[in-house]
Structure formats: C-alpha cells, structure tokens
Design a protein around this motif. Structure first.
Motif, PDB file in Angstrom:
ATOM      1  N   SER A  27       0.914  -1.165  -0.083  1.00  0.00           N
ATOM      2  CA  SER A  27       0.070   0.079   0.208  1.00  0.00           C
ATOM      3  C   SER A  27       0.755   1.220   0.078  1.00  0.00           C
ATOM      4  O   SER A  27       1.991   1.406   0.550  1.00  0.00           O
ATOM      5  N   HIS A  29       0.358   3.824   1.688  1.00  0.00           N
ATOM      6  CA  HIS A  29       0.423   4.084   2.935  1.00  0.00           C
ATOM      7  C   HIS A  29       1.573   3.893   3.650  1.00  0.00           C
ATOM      8  O   HIS A  29       2.215   4.493   4.562  1.00  0.00           O
ATOM      9  N   GLN A  30       2.032   2.647   3.283  1.00  0.00           N
ATOM     10  CA  GLN A  30       3.506   2.289   3.859  1.00  0.00           C
ATOM     11  C   GLN A  30       4.832   2.967   2.992  1.00  0.00           C
ATOM     12  O   GLN A  30       5.805   2.803   3.398  1.00  0.00           O
ATOM     13  N   ASN A  32       4.771   6.352   2.065  1.00  0.00           N
ATOM     14  CA  ASN A  32       4.495   7.812   1.989  1.00  0.00           C
ATOM     15  C   ASN A  32       4.017   8.144   0.561  1.00  0.00           C
ATOM     16  O   ASN A  32       4.456   9.249  -0.030  1.00  0.00           O
ATOM     17  N   SER A  36       3.313   1.918  -4.862  1.00  0.00           N
ATOM     18  CA  SER A  36       2.196   0.908  -4.605  1.00  0.00           C
ATOM     19  C   SER A  36       2.266  -0.447  -5.311  1.00  0.00           C
ATOM     20  O   SER A  36       2.996  -0.098  -6.611  1.00  0.00           O
ATOM     21  N   GLN A 110      -1.003   6.750  -5.730  1.00  0.00           N
ATOM     22  CA  GLN A 110      -1.817   5.974  -5.085  1.00  0.00           C
ATOM     23  C   GLN A 110      -2.867   5.162  -5.533  1.00  0.00           C
ATOM     24  O   GLN A 110      -4.035   5.322  -5.160  1.00  0.00           O
ATOM     25  N   LEU A 113      -5.234   3.482  -3.223  1.00  0.00           N
ATOM     26  CA  LEU A 113      -6.348   4.208  -2.581  1.00  0.00           C
ATOM     27  C   LEU A 113      -7.317   4.612  -3.857  1.00  0.00           C
ATOM     28  O   LEU A 113      -8.493   4.554  -3.067  1.00  0.00           O
TER      29      LEU A 113
END
Length: 144
Positions: A27, A29-30, A32, A36, A110, A113
C-alpha cells in the motif's frame, strides 16, 4: 515502513470488480505515497479506457495471458515474462480479451487508494460522469 511485512498468496486488500480482481501487495500508506504494488487478475474482455498520468509511472509485469497496451503510435502485445513501463504523460489504454494476470508497480501514485475509494461507490456514483472524473483526477488519472 519500519518493519518487514509478508503478504501471502491470495491475500492483501481485496478488490473484485466486474473486469478485474486486485490484491494490494504494498500500500502507498506504507511508502509515503511513493509506491504501491498490485496483483491484478484481468477477467476475459478486460478493457481500460485511454488515459494518462501527470505524475505516476506504471510498470506492468505479465504473469499469465496476453495484454494489449494501446498507445497513440503503436499497440504492443505483452506476454508472460514481459515488462513494460509507461512513464507520465503517455496516453495509453489496455485490453485483455482472454483474461490474464499481471503485477503492477505504481511509482508516485496511490492507485491502491483509488481502488479503495471505488470499492465504496454506488452504481449511481459510477453513473455520475462529473464525480468519476473528479475522483480519477484526485488519483492522477486523466481521460479524454
């Protein structure tokens, strides 16, 4: 990401859409928002409309089947073991008539997301062209 993470076969955030089935293996998220990594099973008849990204680079590694990537100046058929990199600002579409499987790395994107957001939309949301364009633009996806 301060510790190792193992995501087993058939695991990861799971998004099963009408044209493809994605597992998020890493992800944004991991990382920054820098990276992805998605395992994508393309269902027969898969088609992704012509689009481009202003920031994101996509790297496709084909595991199964044949995928056509359609660019303005050529169409490239990629097969198992092939890798193709699509840099920012390159218009492209994708087609997979028989179905297939690929790994995709999204650099400076992202996309995970984006998939998460799509999974929460209703049929009415998908029918709202203005809404869909704004969501796509939010995730660096620009269609004609």
């Amino acid at each position: 990401m301060n510790e190792k993470q193992i995501i087993r076969n058939g695991k990861g955030d799971n998004y099963n859409y009408s044209q493809d089935h994605c597992f998020i293996k890493l992800s944004s998220h991991q990382t920054n928002g820098e990276l992805s990594f998605v395992e994508d099973t393309l269902k027969p008849g898969f088609y992704l409309a012509r689009h481009h990204h202003k920031i994101m680079t996509e790297i496709f590694y084909i595991l199964e089947g044949e995928v056509e990537l359609i660019f303005d100046d050529e169409t490239v058929t990629v097969k198992p073991g092939d890798t193709i990199t699509v840099p920012p600002n390159v218009w492209h579409a994708a087609s997979c008539q028989q179905g297939g499987k690929m790994l995709t790395i999204f650099k400076n994107g992202q996309f995970d997301l984006y998939l998460e957001k799509l999974s929460k939309l209703t049929d009415a949301d998908f029918a709202d062209e203005k809404l869909m364009k704004s969501i796509s633009a939010e995730f660096d996806i620009y269609e004609e």
